[in-house]
Design a protein around this motif. Sequence first.
Motif, PDB file in Angstrom:
ATOM      1  N   LEU A   1      27.634  34.811  55.854  1.00 48.88           N
ATOM      2  CA  LEU A   1      26.177  34.799  55.679  1.00 48.88           C
ATOM      3  C   LEU A   1      25.409  34.844  56.984  1.00 48.88           C
ATOM      4  CD1 LEU A   1      25.679  32.373  52.662  1.00 48.88           C
ATOM      5  CD2 LEU A   1      25.437  34.850  52.731  1.00 48.88           C
ATOM      6  N   MET A   2      26.048  34.510  58.085  1.00 50.15           N
ATOM      7  CA  MET A   2      25.320  34.595  59.359  1.00 50.15           C
ATOM      8  C   MET A   2      24.831  36.019  59.639  1.00 50.15           C
ATOM      9  SD  MET A   2      27.154  31.988  62.020  1.00 50.15           S
ATOM     10  CE  MET A   2      27.294  30.232  61.641  1.00 50.15           C
ATOM     11  N   PRO A   3      25.717  37.018  59.650  1.00 49.32           N
ATOM     12  CA  PRO A   3      25.221  38.378  59.886  1.00 49.32           C
ATOM     13  C   PRO A   3      24.456  38.944  58.690  1.00 49.32           C
ATOM     14  CG  PRO A   3      27.572  38.428  59.445  1.00 49.32           C
ATOM     15  CD  PRO A   3      27.191  36.983  59.566  1.00 49.32           C
ATOM     16  N   PHE A   4      24.881  38.610  57.463  1.00 47.39           N
ATOM     17  CA  PHE A   4      24.255  39.202  56.280  1.00 47.39           C
ATOM     18  C   PHE A   4      22.835  38.697  56.050  1.00 47.39           C
ATOM     19  CE2 PHE A   4      28.666  39.997  54.221  1.00 47.39           C
ATOM     20  CZ  PHE A   4      28.795  41.160  54.967  1.00 47.39           C
ATOM     21  N   THR A   5      22.522  37.493  56.535  1.00 49.89           N
ATOM     22  CA  THR A   5      21.154  36.971  56.396  1.00 49.89           C
ATOM     23  C   THR A   5      20.430  36.924  57.742  1.00 49.89           C
ATOM     24  OG1 THR A   5      21.766  34.640  56.697  1.00 49.89           O
ATOM     25  CG2 THR A   5      21.877  35.534  54.465  1.00 49.89           C
ATOM     26  N   TYR A   6      21.127  37.334  58.796  1.00 45.93           N
ATOM     27  CA  TYR A   6      20.577  37.352  60.157  1.00 45.93           C
ATOM     28  C   TYR A   6      20.119  35.959  60.559  1.00 45.93           C
ATOM     29  CZ  TYR A   6      19.721  40.977  63.639  1.00 45.93           C
ATOM     30  OH  TYR A   6      19.837  41.812  64.732  1.00 45.93           O
ATOM     31  N   SER A   7      20.926  34.952  60.221  1.00 49.77           N
ATOM     32  CA  SER A   7      20.550  33.576  60.522  1.00 49.77           C
ATOM     33  C   SER A   7      21.792  32.701  60.641  1.00 49.77           C
ATOM     34  CB  SER A   7      19.638  33.008  59.434  1.00 49.77           C
ATOM     35  OG  SER A   7      19.493  31.609  59.560  1.00 49.77           O
ATOM     36  N   ILE A   8      21.931  32.023  61.771  1.00 43.89           N
ATOM     37  CA  ILE A   8      23.039  31.084  61.951  1.00 43.89           C
ATOM     38  C   ILE A   8      22.866  29.890  61.023  1.00 43.89           C
ATOM     39  CG2 ILE A   8      24.125  29.500  63.592  1.00 43.89           C
ATOM     40  CD1 ILE A   8      23.440  31.543  65.790  1.00 43.89           C
ATOM     41  N   ALA A   9      21.630  29.397  60.919  1.00 41.35           N
ATOM     42  CA  ALA A   9      21.362  28.222  60.087  1.00 41.35           C
ATOM     43  C   ALA A   9      21.697  28.478  58.623  1.00 41.35           C
ATOM     44  CB  ALA A   9      19.900  27.808  60.223  1.00 41.35           C
ATOM     45  N   ASN A  10      21.392  29.654  58.111  1.00 42.52           N
ATOM     46  CA  ASN A  10      21.699  29.964  56.707  1.00 42.52           C
ATOM     47  C   ASN A  10      23.202  29.898  56.449  1.00 42.52           C
ATOM     48  OD1 ASN A  10      19.018  30.341  56.149  1.00 42.52           O
ATOM     49  ND2 ASN A  10      19.108  32.577  56.140  1.00 42.52           N
ATOM     50  N   GLY A  11      23.984  30.432  57.373  1.00 42.04           N
ATOM     51  CA  GLY A  11      25.433  30.402  57.206  1.00 42.04           C
ATOM     52  C   GLY A  11      25.972  28.983  57.202  1.00 42.04           C
TER      53      GLY A  11
ATOM     54  N   GLY B   1      13.546  31.794  70.661  1.00 43.60           N
ATOM     55  CA  GLY B   1      14.429  32.149  69.562  1.00 43.60           C
ATOM     56  C   GLY B   1      13.779  33.137  68.606  1.00 43.60           C
ATOM     57  N   LEU B   2      14.515  34.173  68.266  1.00 41.09           N
ATOM     58  CA  LEU B   2      13.959  35.218  67.404  1.00 41.09           C
ATOM     59  C   LEU B   2      13.645  34.736  65.995  1.00 41.09           C
ATOM     60  CD1 LEU B   2      15.955  38.419  68.399  1.00 41.09           C
ATOM     61  CD2 LEU B   2      13.513  37.996  68.662  1.00 41.09           C
ATOM     62  N   GLY B   3      14.457  33.841  65.457  1.00 42.98           N
ATOM     63  CA  GLY B   3      14.203  33.384  64.094  1.00 42.98           C
ATOM     64  C   GLY B   3      12.885  32.658  63.958  1.00 42.98           C
ATOM     65  N   VAL B   4      12.614  31.734  64.873  1.00 40.55           N
ATOM     66  CA  VAL B   4      11.395  30.938  64.782  1.00 40.55           C
ATOM     67  C   VAL B   4      10.171  31.762  65.146  1.00 40.55           C
ATOM     68  CG1 VAL B   4      10.174  28.910  65.675  1.00 40.55           C
ATOM     69  CG2 VAL B   4      12.607  28.783  65.181  1.00 40.55           C
ATOM     70  N   ASN B   5      10.283  32.651  66.129  1.00 44.60           N
ATOM     71  CA  ASN B   5       9.092  33.434  66.490  1.00 44.60           C
ATOM     72  C   ASN B   5       8.668  34.363  65.344  1.00 44.60           C
ATOM     73  OD1 ASN B   5      10.905  35.577  66.703  1.00 44.60           O
ATOM     74  ND2 ASN B   5      10.586  35.893  68.887  1.00 44.60           N
TER      75      ASN B   5
END
Length: 493
Positions: A433-443, A99-103
């Motif tokens: 917020l998913m695309p704007f923060t580049y994170s599914i979890a944030n949304g 996963g890109l977020g965690v790496n």
Amino acid sequence: MSSLRTVNHLDLEPKNKLDKFFKITRRGSTLGAEIRGGIATFLAMSYIIVLNPLVLSGPDAAGNTLGISAVAASTALLGAVITFLMGLWANHPFGLAAGLGVNALLAITIATTPDLTWPEAMGLVVIAGLVMVVLVLTGFREAVFRAVPDSIKTGIVVGIGLFITLIGLVNAGFVRRLPDSADTTVPVGLGINGELSGWPTLVFVIGFFLTAILVARNVPGAILIGIVGATILANVLEAVFNIGPSVDDAGNVNPEGWSLVAPSMPEWSVPDLSLLGNFSFGAFTSIGSVAASLLVFVILLSVFFDAMGTSVGLAREAGNVDQKSGAIPNLNRVLLVDAIGVSAGGAGSASSTQIFVESGTGIGEGARTGFASIVTGILFLAAMFLTPLIYLVPFEAVAPALVVVGFMMVSQVGQIDWTDMGAALPAFLTFALMPFTYSIANGIGAGMIAYALIRTGQGRAREVHPLLWVVAASFVLYFGMGVFQDMLGISSL
């Protein structure tokens, strides 16, 4: 084509044992669609074999590195094994890889923590995965899923659609981050200095319209045909004009180059699997139990809700939803495979192995069952020995498929009741917020906090599931991590 589908072929008889095992006919699919979908998913996510080693290429606090070739081999192997498990056991068309977020979190923040080594950082990922396994086995993770309001579930689908659309546009160089944009008042801009230029951009544009027209005409294999056609064009242009990557091995920048890799023919290579098992639980000693526990919490919360959101969005888009109950078949297995993948990724020093949103590309091609995942896994195994195999397909050739699939998923926005502010506004925050923060979890986090607070403000607190309050409180801690670190006197994570 992308409106919410449900499992509605239960009365059809399987054609053979393979069909019966994977329920191909019962889910309204065909063997050809599964194969095409599996290939499309691999092509859409194969870039991770090159990108993950680059993200994890930096040194830890002791100055040690993991090694690019070793990370690439580990990434491909773990992607294959966990994707096989998803297909054989959970029977969903989901591809899994690092996963890109965690790496990025590991490389930029965690591994650079004073006194922390790469094996210790990967050990934290293993622990986060093991905690997730416990949460799944106790039923907590599925209970959280069921506590999520339908409006936010729809918001998740729409948000993932917007997210993969942004990924496609950025990967293609059609949309660029600053400082590439000429207008410094906005964070992103069109092309280079506000203008579209370069052969790779042309490949994206041609690939997009080819894919869009084929999909609009309901041509079987439309998305895969679009990817293959754009790939052929890209390889021809590279052979003729020698375009090269946007950044070469010497660090020279070419704004009109291919975004990550230049198309080239694959070569045989022996995989370096030296990183398998190279992890340690020594972080609790080297940086202290409180700091290590906070790092595990950050990793856990990110992968927990990334996986939940992605599986919800993809399953609904594939139509793998029970008509009567709205439940996703084998959901617990999906969540358990993902949890195992997180630990396995840490144990192999490839970061957490998670469900990829790019699996939507295969679903858009017609994949509905785990057989597509078997196809994707086989290609990951091949890529382990032919690591440059994915160099044949540049980002620009896959990006059109991501944009088209994003459109399909966003079309579900009509299912949200926009007259109910208490449900609609949280859903909006979720997908915005998913695309704007580049994170599914944030949304997801923002949507759940908003839902709990707005419903309470409306005097309808009883409609908020108790578990939703637990999740909302966890996200308050997650978003306010910096404040809590200061309160505890812990250096920045």
